[in-house]
Design an enzyme around this catalytic site. Structure first.
Site, PDB file in Angstrom:
ATOM      1  N   SER A 253       0.834  -1.200   0.000  1.00  0.00           N
ATOM      2  CA  SER A 253       0.000   0.000   0.000  1.00  0.00           C
ATOM      3  C   SER A 253       0.864   1.243   0.000  1.00  0.00           C
ATOM      4  CB  SER A 253      -0.900   0.015   1.244  1.00  0.00           C
ATOM      5  OG  SER A 253      -0.128   0.233   2.414  1.00  0.00           O
ATOM      6  N   LYS A 254       0.205   2.389  -0.217  1.00  0.00           N
ATOM      7  CA  LYS A 254       0.926   3.661  -0.222  1.00  0.00           C
ATOM      8  C   LYS A 254       1.579   3.936   1.116  1.00  0.00           C
ATOM      9  CE  LYS A 254      -1.943   5.826  -3.786  1.00  0.00           C
ATOM     10  NZ  LYS A 254      -2.875   6.925  -4.116  1.00  0.00           N
ATOM     11  N   ARG A 255       1.011   3.382   2.174  1.00  0.00           N
ATOM     12  CA  ARG A 255       1.561   3.623   3.510  1.00  0.00           C
ATOM     13  C   ARG A 255       2.921   2.947   3.704  1.00  0.00           C
ATOM     14  NH1 ARG A 255      -3.875   2.923   4.632  1.00  0.00           N
ATOM     15  NH2 ARG A 255      -3.586   0.724   5.134  1.00  0.00           N
ATOM     16  N   SER A 256       3.272   2.024   2.810  1.00  0.00           N
ATOM     17  CA  SER A 256       4.544   1.308   2.956  1.00  0.00           C
ATOM     18  C   SER A 256       5.738   2.239   2.750  1.00  0.00           C
ATOM     19  CB  SER A 256       4.630   0.147   1.954  1.00  0.00           C
ATOM     20  OG  SER A 256       4.763   0.648   0.636  1.00  0.00           O
TER      21      SER A 256
END
Length: 486
Positions: A253-256
């Site tokens: 995900s983008k949060r990674s």
């Protein structure tokens, strides 16, 4: 038949690693067979568009070497290659109305409120399965509503009984219960087609032979196939790629923090290493090769070797792979990329190119440079216990004695080059009966305050210069005197 593939992104921001892999595999499939690779911008969802995203798409593809044969800036016979421009020509409405005429699609006038009432929650996820309410309207009733200006969409008319079977190049024949096929919207109330409809029409009109996409689209493929069959068009070959997960086996995900190509470039990875790494997220060649240029990937790529199981984004492997690309870089190219990181860590007046040579084979990403060379700006506070080394047989006491003996030798040198320094210290060691490591270890600690440095003691002294080197050695002597008498 000439192979034609396409990459058809929506301009919604940075290019996710999964999207880059889709583009890369589509490119490799085409180029492996001397086929065509097309770029098509799918901007029918106007609300999700991000300003500048098309520029990001173009820049990313160029930086990774995925140059397209046809696209918005390289028109062929199938243009335009931007869906919003294709809308103006009436292509999608024409084909949607053809489906209505055939009974394969129908007008739907349901309000947002009614559609909301159809939503249910399954496994914590809200879904809406349309109940074919407007299919019961006669053709005359529907056309009357259209003339009255009642807002409408056009929906696909899918069967509710039996099964639909489609073939995927990786998964084989996949059978889906028709009861699961929602009557998806083909044409929205604003006249724009949905992605699901536009990509089928455009793929056919552009002669796409192989469609590459993530396996999250497996469940939609039966609906796409029913569109192809309704028109009497040939169905392309499907290649559905496995999910990409993080190291905890959760969807990337983008949060990674490293989910997009630009994230990785910002973090100091090279474009070539990223392409090589992404190619191996679900695919492997026949041999055991891991380091492959784009040209070698084109030569070796066989999409039938793509795995069905999820691919893990292994950051450790990417870092290793990037280090191999950095080692192989032309020095001038490396120096240009490394220079901003070197300037942040060392004072003016030092030989920056020499420092770059020191770190080239020691880093995995460019931001790693700072941790290797920060001592050039000043010796950090360190424990005198660093002078102890069992391998070289250094203790704090004999290290102190060594520095006291070596200092006059270094003070007497006019030539402070690496060769001169090494020659003088070697002669000193031969005279005293000291091994090279026994001499160099305490000098390096005094110069850097570190056990690990990107170069040996004499090379560090050459970069620091005579005055700064002698100052640091004298300070090292003072530290050891305090430790040994304290």
């Amino acid at each position: 038949m000439k192979i034609r593939t396409r990459y058809a992104p929506s301009p919604t921001g940075r290019m996710h690693v999964g999207n880059l892999r889709t583009a890369l595999y589509a490119y490799l499939i085409a180029k492996h067979e001397d086929g065509d690779f097309l770029l098509r911008i799918e901007d029918t969802d106007q609300e999700r568009q991000v300003e500048g995203a098309v520029d990001i798409i173009n820049r990313t593809l160029k930086e990774t070497g995925l140059f397209w044969d046809e696209g918005p800036d390289k028109p062929g016979e199938c243009g335009p290659y931007v869906q919003s421009e294709r809308v103006k020509s009436g292509i999608y409405r024409k084909y949607a109305m053809e489906l209505v005429e055939k009974g394969e699609a129908y007008y739907c006038f349901c309000t947002k409120e009614r559609l909301e009432s159809l939503k249910t929650v399954v496994n914590g996820e809200e879904i809406m399965h349309y109940d074919k309410h407007c299919l019961s309207l006669s053709r005359e009733e529907a056309e009357a509503k259209v003339r009255e200006g009642v807002p409408y969409v056009i929906r696909q008319n899918n069967p509710t009984e039996g099964t639909t079977v489609f073939h995927d190049e990786l998964y084989g024949d996949v059978s889906v219960d028709n009861a699961e096929l929602d009557d998806m919207v083909l044409l929205k109330s604003d006249g724009f087609p949905t992605y699901n409809f536009a990509n089928v029409v455009d793929d056919h009109l552009m002669g796409i032979t192989h469609v590459v996409r993530g396996n999250e689209y497996l469940s939609s493929s039966p609906k796409y196939n029913r569109l192809y069959e309704a028109f009497g068009w040939e169905v392309p070959k499907y290649v559905h790629c496995p999910l990409i997960t993080d190291e905890n086996h959760k969807k990337l995900s983008k949060r990674s923090g490293h989910s997009s190509f630009e994230d990785l470039i910002d973090q100091g990875f090279t474009a070539e290493a990223v392409v090589n790494f992404v190619a191996l997220l679900g695919w492997s060649p026949e041999g055991n090769e891991e380091i492959m240029s784009l040209g070698e990937l084109v030569e070796k790529f066989d999409y039938r070797r793509i795995a069905k199981s999820p691919a893990v984004f292994d950051m450790g492997k990417l870092r290793w792979m990037n280090s191999e690309y950095i080692k192989a870089m032309d020095f001038d190219a490396f120096y240009e990329r490394a220079l901003p990181f070197i300037k942040e860590s060392v004072p003016e007046g030092l030989d920056l190119a020499h420092i770059a040579e020191m770190v080239k084979t020691r880093i995995e990403t460019f931001p790693d440079i700072a941790g290797h060379i920060d001592f050039f700006a000043g010796v950090p506070d360190y424990d005198a216990a660093l002078y102890v080394n069992k391998k070289t047989k250094n203790t704090m006491e004999n290290s102190l004695a060594l520095l006291r003996e070596a200092l006059p030798v270094l003070e007497g040198l006019e030539d402070f080059s690496n060769d001169s320094l090494f020659s003088a210290l070697s002669a000193f060691g031969k005279e005293k009966g000291y091994k090279t490591g026994f001499i160099m270890w305490p000098i390096r600690i005094a110069l850097s305050g570190k056990q690990m440095t990107p170069a040996g003691a004499t090379e560090i002294m050459e970069v620091l210069g005579k005055e700064e080197s002698l100052t640091r050695i004298r300070e090292g002597i003072g530290k050891l005197e305090g430790a040994c008498t304290g």
